[in-house]
Design a protein around this motif. Structure first.
Motif, mmCIF file in Angstrom:
data_model
loop_
_atom_site.group_PDB
_atom_site.id
_atom_site.type_symbol
_atom_site.label_atom_id
_atom_site.label_comp_id
_atom_site.label_asym_id
_atom_site.label_seq_id
_atom_site.Cartn_x
_atom_site.Cartn_y
_atom_site.Cartn_z
ATOM 1 N N GLY A 32 0.828 -1.212 0.000
ATOM 2 C CA GLY A 32 0.000 0.000 0.000
ATOM 3 C C GLY A 32 0.854 1.251 0.000
ATOM 4 N N GLY A 33 0.179 2.378 -0.034
ATOM 5 C CA GLY A 33 0.869 3.663 -0.003
ATOM 6 C C GLY A 33 0.966 4.199 1.414
ATOM 7 N N ILE A 34 1.523 5.386 1.546
ATOM 8 C CA ILE A 34 1.615 6.033 2.856
ATOM 9 C C ILE A 34 0.338 6.833 3.060
ATOM 10 N N LYS A 35 -0.407 6.487 4.097
ATOM 11 C CA LYS A 35 -1.706 7.111 4.340
ATOM 12 C C LYS A 35 -1.641 8.264 5.331
ATOM 13 N N ASP A 36 -0.550 8.348 6.081
ATOM 14 C CA ASP A 36 -0.478 9.351 7.150
ATOM 15 C C ASP A 36 0.894 10.017 7.171
ATOM 16 N N MET A 37 1.192 10.768 6.119
ATOM 17 C CA MET A 37 2.485 11.454 6.044
ATOM 18 C C MET A 37 2.601 12.516 7.143
ATOM 19 N N LEU A 38 1.476 13.151 7.495
ATOM 20 C CA LEU A 38 1.497 14.131 8.585
ATOM 21 C C LEU A 38 1.896 13.459 9.898
ATOM 22 N N GLY A 39 1.321 12.269 10.159
ATOM 23 C CA GLY A 39 1.674 11.538 11.372
ATOM 24 C C GLY A 39 3.150 11.191 11.399
ATOM 25 N N TYR A 40 3.694 10.805 10.229
ATOM 26 C CA TYR A 40 5.123 10.486 10.143
ATOM 27 C C TYR A 40 5.971 11.716 10.484
ATOM 28 N N CYS A 41 5.618 12.881 9.906
ATOM 29 C CA CYS A 41 6.386 14.106 10.186
ATOM 30 C C CYS A 41 6.294 14.482 11.660
ATOM 31 N N ASN A 42 5.093 14.392 12.237
ATOM 32 C CA ASN A 42 4.935 14.721 13.658
ATOM 33 C C ASN A 42 5.731 13.778 14.542
ATOM 34 N N ASP A 43 5.755 12.492 14.193
ATOM 35 C CA ASP A 43 6.488 11.513 14.990
ATOM 36 C C ASP A 43 7.999 11.698 14.846
ATOM 37 N N THR A 44 8.450 12.037 13.641
ATOM 38 C CA THR A 44 9.884 12.196 13.378
ATOM 39 C C THR A 44 10.436 13.486 13.968
ATOM 40 N N TYR A 45 9.639 14.559 13.928
ATOM 41 C CA TYR A 45 10.111 15.870 14.406
ATOM 42 C C TYR A 45 9.288 16.312 15.604
ATOM 43 N N GLN A 46 9.261 15.471 16.621
ATOM 44 C CA GLN A 46 8.504 15.764 17.837
ATOM 45 C C GLN A 46 9.035 17.035 18.485
ATOM 46 N N GLY A 47 8.122 17.830 18.974
ATOM 47 C CA GLY A 47 8.506 19.090 19.608
ATOM 48 C C GLY A 47 8.526 20.242 18.633
ATOM 49 N N SER A 48 8.502 19.957 17.344
ATOM 50 C CA SER A 48 8.470 21.002 16.332
ATOM 51 C C SER A 48 7.014 21.421 16.118
ATOM 52 N N ILE A 49 6.758 22.706 16.122
ATOM 53 C CA ILE A 49 5.386 23.210 16.057
ATOM 54 C C ILE A 49 4.916 23.322 14.603
ATOM 55 N N ASN A 50 3.694 22.846 14.352
ATOM 56 C CA ASN A 50 3.028 22.977 13.044
ATOM 57 C C ASN A 50 3.809 22.358 11.886
ATOM 58 N N VAL A 51 4.485 21.244 12.134
ATOM 59 C CA VAL A 51 5.199 20.578 11.044
ATOM 60 C C VAL A 51 4.182 20.016 10.054
#
Length: 198
Positions: free
Chosen positions: A133-152
């Motif tokens: 399948g494809g990536i369904k939650d790219m926003l979740g990936y960015c939030n998980d990878t750059y925790q603490g970063s605001i509005n990624v």
């Protein structure tokens, strides 16, 4: 100021249309409609002038050199969150698409396969080259990878490269760099910022 001129121009177009319509009415109605049109134009003009005055901020006083704490290093600020690229507005990092696949499906052996210049059509494949399948939650990936970063946010740059990107709050960056609350970032020259005491 351009929008005030646009407003006035539209008002004149409306007035011209109304005058043409009014010429077809009798004199009593003509006087009443003319009065209403005049009131509307005066009120609209007063509103536009008031809005223009209200929208302008008073001229900011130049900060005193004695209040200057030091320069702002945006690159180090972005690096502290794990980003690899910076400009005066955003911290940015290319997305590891294989890593995003592995994060999405919680499997270590996945690889992303993308057709040439088709970033939205990528598929995650296992070692047997089977599509999962494809990536369904790219926003979740960015939030998980750059925790603490605001509005990624995830986005595609130049039509082909997925990145995670976060806006830079320069006042917060000043506080982070100098470990002091309530500092204000000031652009001293094009793209060069410094931190000042309020």
């Amino acid at each position: 100021m351009k929008w005030i001129l646009d407003f006035a121009e539209r008002g004149m177009e409306l007035l011209t249309s109304l005058v043409a319509l009014i010429k077809q009415l009798d004199k009593k109605i003509l006087l009443a409609v003319s009065g209403i049109v005049a009131i509307a134009i005066v009120a609209g003009g007063a509103y536009a002038i008031g809005a223009a005055r209200g929208s302008g901020s008073p001229a900011a006083e130049a900060p005193s050199p004695k209040d200057r704490v030091g320069g702002l290093d945006l690159a180090k600020y972005c690096e502290s969150y794990g980003y690899s690229e910076v400009d005066t507005q955003f911290c940015t990092a290319p997305i590891d698409l294989d890593g995003a696949c592995q994060w999405q499906y919680n499997k270590a052996d996945l690889k992303m396969v993308i057709q040439v210049d088709e970033p939205y059509g990528g598929k995650c494949r296992d070692k047997q080259k089977k599509d999962v399948g494809g990536i369904k939650d790219m926003l979740g990936y960015c939030n998980d990878t750059y925790q603490g970063s605001i509005n990624v946010q995830p986005l595609v740059l130049n039509g082909k490269t997925w990145v995670c990107r976060a806006p830079i709050n320069k006042n917060l960056a000043c506080g982070w760099q100098y470990q002091t609350e309530s500092l204000a970032a000031v652009e001293e020259s094009a793209g060069l910022w410094a931190c000042y005491k309020p």
